[in-house]
Write an enzyme that holds these catalytic residues in place. Structure first.
Site, PDB file in Angstrom:
ATOM      1  N   GLY A 122      45.343  -3.025  -4.036  1.00 61.26           N
ATOM      2  CA  GLY A 122      45.182  -4.122  -2.759  1.00 61.26           C
ATOM      3  C   GLY A 122      46.457  -3.836  -1.996  1.00 61.26           C
ATOM      4  N   GLY A 132      43.583  -6.149  -9.419  1.00 59.95           N
ATOM      5  CA  GLY A 132      43.299  -7.217  -8.283  1.00 59.95           C
ATOM      6  C   GLY A 132      43.021  -8.578  -8.825  1.00 59.95           C
ATOM      7  CD  GLU A 148      45.309   1.388 -12.512  1.00 60.64           C
ATOM      8  OE1 GLU A 148      46.164   1.272 -11.452  1.00 60.64           O
ATOM      9  OE2 GLU A 148      44.200   1.584 -12.615  1.00 60.64           O
ATOM     10  CD  GLU A 182      38.339  -0.879  -9.472  1.00 63.21           C
ATOM     11  OE1 GLU A 182      38.146  -0.135  -8.434  1.00 63.21           O
ATOM     12  OE2 GLU A 182      39.061  -2.120  -9.468  1.00 63.21           O
ATOM     13  CB  SER A 194      48.513  -7.715  -9.520  1.00 61.70           C
ATOM     14  OG  SER A 194      47.089  -7.844  -9.767  1.00 61.70           O
ATOM     15  CG  HIS A 214      40.429   3.119 -11.453  1.00 62.00           C
ATOM     16  ND1 HIS A 214      39.827   1.887 -11.357  1.00 62.00           N
ATOM     17  CD2 HIS A 214      41.363   2.948 -10.733  1.00 62.00           C
ATOM     18  CE1 HIS A 214      40.541   0.868 -10.867  1.00 62.00           C
ATOM     19  NE2 HIS A 214      41.627   1.344 -10.467  1.00 62.00           N
ATOM     20  CG  ASN A 252      42.402   3.376  -6.253  1.00 63.11           C
ATOM     21  OD1 ASN A 252      41.633   3.706  -5.424  1.00 63.11           O
ATOM     22  ND2 ASN A 252      42.146   3.057  -7.368  1.00 63.11           N
ATOM     23  CD1 TRP A 253      44.799   3.466   0.087  1.00 60.66           C
ATOM     24  CD2 TRP A 253      44.004   4.506   1.847  1.00 60.66           C
ATOM     25  NE1 TRP A 253      46.118   3.775   0.827  1.00 60.66           N
ATOM     26  CE2 TRP A 253      45.317   4.774   1.790  1.00 60.66           C
ATOM     27  CE3 TRP A 253      43.284   5.361   2.651  1.00 60.66           C
ATOM     28  CZ2 TRP A 253      46.002   5.432   3.014  1.00 60.66           C
ATOM     29  CZ3 TRP A 253      43.740   6.055   3.522  1.00 60.66           C
ATOM     30  CH2 TRP A 253      45.165   5.937   3.865  1.00 60.66           C
ATOM     31  CE  LYS A 254      41.455  -0.400  -6.966  1.00 59.29           C
ATOM     32  NZ  LYS A 254      41.342  -1.458  -7.725  1.00 59.29           N
TER      33      LYS A 254
END
Ligand code: PGA
Length: 254
Positions: A237, A175, A169, A99, A215, A97, A11-13
């Site tokens: 990340g 993160g 998650e 976020e 993570s 997600h 997931n490159w966000k």
């Protein structure tokens, strides 16, 4: 037990630009080539998808979106439809997600609509669930996950569910560098599989892939994915460097 192929999704966000995304995609393609028994996916921002799609062509790396509109098409400024993702070369899309849930106020009901919309277009939803730290501390982890799974997947039949991928998650691990222990992950994955069994039957529950996210790094991937109910990883990340992403793929041990 059903054969479940490992899936490693990056997931490159909201990172990278056209040039750096293309470079990263080239690195991932190079490292992924020898892993024929692992499904590998990268999820760039919509604007980067065409450039990345070109590089992934003919490789064993799939492409996914990070979110999808619940609407089919029309006057929804800023949204991306499932058909648009599909036409740009995506086979997958991350849905729900944390976020999106947190910063865009996505409810379990909206997420359910997005899962259905993705499926209707033939995309594989990577459907995310996870408890917040306060929920875990209050002993409400299973209650929260139970609701997210039941509402998020409500109205699906067994055939539709057969294509859905779930990502567990824990929000406190995203993160933060604080990874769930393999035991903590396995406990929730096993719980989710139990919920799936009660909703869709034993066969679907045994065949559904449940990824862990939060993570994940090359250093902890092997232990996490060594657990019986952990079928891969959704990586933030550490997916932004081809070497660390490659190390995670390696962690599947296949
Ligand atoms: P992280 O993100 O690997 O950076 O913790 C995971 C995710 O948000 O999918």
């Amino acid at each position: 037990m059903a054969e479940r192929k490992y899936l490693i999704a990056g997931n490159w966000k909201m990172n990278l630009d056209v040039k750096s995304a293309a470079e990263l995609a080239r690195g991932v393609v190079a490292r992924a080539a020898r892993f024929r028994n692992v499904e590998i996916v990268v999820c760039p921002s919509p604007v980067l998808i065409p450039a990345v799609a070109k590089i992934l062509e003919g490789s064993n790396v799939g492409l996914g979106g990070q979110d999808v509109s619940v609407q089919v098409s029309g006057a929804y400024t800023g949204e991306t439809s499932a058909d648009q993702l599909l036409s740009a070369g995506c086979g997958y899309v991350i849905v729900g997600h944390s976020e999106r849930r947190e910063y865009h106020f996505e409810s379990d009901e909206l997420v359910n609509g997005k899962v259905k919309r993705a499926l209707a277009s033939g995309l594989v939803p990577i459907f995310c669930v996870g408890e917040k730290l306060a929920e875990r501390k209050a002993g409400k982890t299973f209650e929260r996950i139970d609701r997210q799974v039941r509402v998020g997947l409500s109205g699906l039949d067994a055939a539709a569910m057969a294509t859905v991928v779930i990502a567990y998650e824990p929000v406190w691990a995203i993160g933060t560098g604080e990874v769930a222990t393999p035991e903590q992950a396995e406990e929730v994955h096993e719980f989710i599989r139990g919920v799936l069994k009660s909703m869709f039957g034993a066969e679907v529950a045994a065949a559904t892939r449940i990824l862990y996210g939060g993570s994940v790094k090359a250093e902890n991937a092997r232990d996490l994915m060594g657990r019986p109910d952990v079928d891969g990883a959704l990586v933030g990340g550490a997916s932004l460097k081809a070497d660390s992403f490659g190390g995670i793929i390696e962690g599947t041990g296949v």
